[in-house]
Design an enzyme around this catalytic site. Sequence first.
Site, mmCIF file in Angstrom:
data_model
loop_
_atom_site.group_PDB
_atom_site.id
_atom_site.type_symbol
_atom_site.label_atom_id
_atom_site.label_comp_id
_atom_site.label_asym_id
_atom_site.label_seq_id
_atom_site.Cartn_x
_atom_site.Cartn_y
_atom_site.Cartn_z
ATOM 1 C CG ASN A 7 24.734 -79.408 -36.612
ATOM 2 O OD1 ASN A 7 24.472 -78.532 -37.435
ATOM 3 N ND2 ASN A 7 23.804 -80.158 -36.068
ATOM 4 C CG HIS A 10 22.976 -72.976 -36.367
ATOM 5 N ND1 HIS A 10 21.621 -72.724 -36.470
ATOM 6 C CD2 HIS A 10 23.111 -73.898 -35.398
ATOM 7 C CE1 HIS A 10 20.977 -73.450 -35.573
ATOM 8 N NE2 HIS A 10 21.854 -74.174 -34.914
ATOM 9 N NE ARG A 18 19.141 -60.064 -45.921
ATOM 10 C CZ ARG A 18 20.016 -59.063 -46.084
ATOM 11 N NH1 ARG A 18 20.745 -58.990 -47.174
ATOM 12 N NH2 ARG A 18 20.152 -58.163 -45.154
ATOM 13 C CG HIS A 43 17.962 -81.657 -37.898
ATOM 14 N ND1 HIS A 43 17.497 -81.240 -36.678
ATOM 15 C CD2 HIS A 43 16.987 -82.455 -38.412
ATOM 16 C CE1 HIS A 43 16.302 -81.756 -36.456
ATOM 17 N NE2 HIS A 43 15.963 -82.486 -37.499
ATOM 18 N NE ARG A 45 13.649 -78.117 -37.344
ATOM 19 C CZ ARG A 45 13.588 -78.372 -36.022
ATOM 20 N NH1 ARG A 45 14.674 -78.505 -35.312
ATOM 21 N NH2 ARG A 45 12.426 -78.464 -35.413
ATOM 22 N NE ARG A 49 13.130 -74.546 -37.685
ATOM 23 C CZ ARG A 49 12.811 -74.744 -36.415
ATOM 24 N NH1 ARG A 49 13.702 -74.512 -35.465
ATOM 25 N NH2 ARG A 49 11.624 -75.160 -36.063
ATOM 26 C CG HIS A 50 18.656 -75.310 -40.254
ATOM 27 N ND1 HIS A 50 18.603 -76.644 -40.543
ATOM 28 C CD2 HIS A 50 18.491 -75.200 -38.907
ATOM 29 C CE1 HIS A 50 18.423 -77.323 -39.424
ATOM 30 N NE2 HIS A 50 18.329 -76.473 -38.417
ATOM 31 C CD GLU A 70 21.538 -83.513 -35.744
ATOM 32 O OE1 GLU A 70 20.617 -82.676 -35.724
ATOM 33 O OE2 GLU A 70 22.589 -83.355 -35.141
ATOM 34 C CB THR A 100 17.408 -75.894 -31.040
ATOM 35 O OG1 THR A 100 18.338 -76.926 -31.390
ATOM 36 C CG2 THR A 100 17.388 -75.725 -29.531
ATOM 37 C CB THR A 101 16.634 -81.095 -31.165
ATOM 38 O OG1 THR A 101 16.857 -80.898 -32.564
ATOM 39 C CG2 THR A 101 16.001 -82.440 -30.938
ATOM 40 C CD GLU A 151 24.076 -86.546 -31.023
ATOM 41 O OE1 GLU A 151 24.125 -87.028 -32.172
ATOM 42 O OE2 GLU A 151 24.032 -85.323 -30.795
ATOM 43 C CG HIS A 190 21.189 -79.803 -28.041
ATOM 44 N ND1 HIS A 190 20.875 -78.645 -27.374
ATOM 45 C CD2 HIS A 190 20.420 -79.808 -29.154
ATOM 46 C CE1 HIS A 190 19.951 -77.997 -28.043
ATOM 47 N NE2 HIS A 190 19.661 -78.675 -29.131
ATOM 48 N N GLY A 191 24.298 -78.037 -27.224
ATOM 49 C CA GLY A 191 24.664 -76.998 -26.267
ATOM 50 C C GLY A 191 26.116 -77.038 -25.810
HETATM 51 N N1 PXP Z 1 23.076 -83.299 -31.878
HETATM 52 C C1 PXP Z 1 21.771 -83.278 -32.233
HETATM 53 C C2 PXP Z 1 21.046 -84.564 -32.343
HETATM 54 C C3 PXP Z 1 21.130 -82.057 -32.535
HETATM 55 O O1 PXP Z 1 19.832 -82.053 -32.892
HETATM 56 C C4 PXP Z 1 21.871 -80.869 -32.477
HETATM 57 C C5 PXP Z 1 21.215 -79.567 -32.830
HETATM 58 O O2 PXP Z 1 20.876 -79.590 -34.178
HETATM 59 C C6 PXP Z 1 23.226 -80.944 -32.119
HETATM 60 C C7 PXP Z 1 23.794 -82.178 -31.794
HETATM 61 C C8 PXP Z 1 24.105 -79.749 -32.068
HETATM 62 O O3 PXP Z 1 23.700 -78.884 -31.060
HETATM 63 P P1 PXP Z 1 24.363 -77.451 -30.950
HETATM 64 O O4 PXP Z 1 24.035 -76.721 -32.216
HETATM 65 O O5 PXP Z 1 23.736 -76.870 -29.727
HETATM 66 O O6 PXP Z 1 25.851 -77.665 -30.813
#
Ligand code: PXP
Length: 236
Positions: A7, A10, A18, A43, A45, A49-50, A70, A100-101, A151, A190-191
Amino acid sequence: MATLGLNVDHTATVRQARRGTEPDPVAAALIGEMAGAVCITVHLREDRRHIQDRDVFLLREVVQTRLNLEMAATEEITKIALDLRPDQATIVPEKREEVTTEGGLDVVANRAAVEWTTKTLRDKGVLISLFIDPDEAQIAATREVGAQAVEFHTGAYANARGSEQAAELERLRVASLAAHALGLQVNAGHGLNMVNVVPVARLPHMVELNIGHSIISRALFVGLERAVREMVELIR
Ligand code: PXP
């Protein structure tokens, strides 16, 4: 064997700080693929935002592996997805005020919207995955609306410690078996980071782990190519 979906959101977070042109998430995706990611996840959004529209359309042209979008189950984003034709769309809940989600999609409560987006995109050949908590009712609803994959939200597992973390892992294990038994592909994310990823990669039937924040963070210190390669090796 589980695989890595990188992903790159970020990278865009840093760029948007900026409102400029660097770092480019498209470059991050290409480096990620060269380092062993087999899917690029972004993602788009609603608040942009990103990741921006320009990013997803450029990624569609250059990604050589698979592009996983996403997205929220809204008309605006579904229309964009129809133009984009990602290989996979992962439907997520979205709140503007969240960092975040925060939780999984409530497929049961939002069935009409999720079913419409699923059907609209699935008819055009997009594989549909729903980002849900490891919960039996949500897994059953995922199957009922016609999605092909789940997921599982691993945030609760990632945030827990000790016996609570073991209990969250067990929830994920039971859910993976249940999803597979219904014919659903099993993904998670996630995480996840280098400390907590291995037990999740070992879950039964795990296909794809979507990981962003920890890899992009680590890349600041060791470089993106190495950060991705090390995660791919750990998952293997
Ligand atoms: N999967 C989904 C569906 C998410 O929304 C996110 C966060 O955007 C991630 C995975 C990745 O999560 P992380 O950035 O915490 O690794």
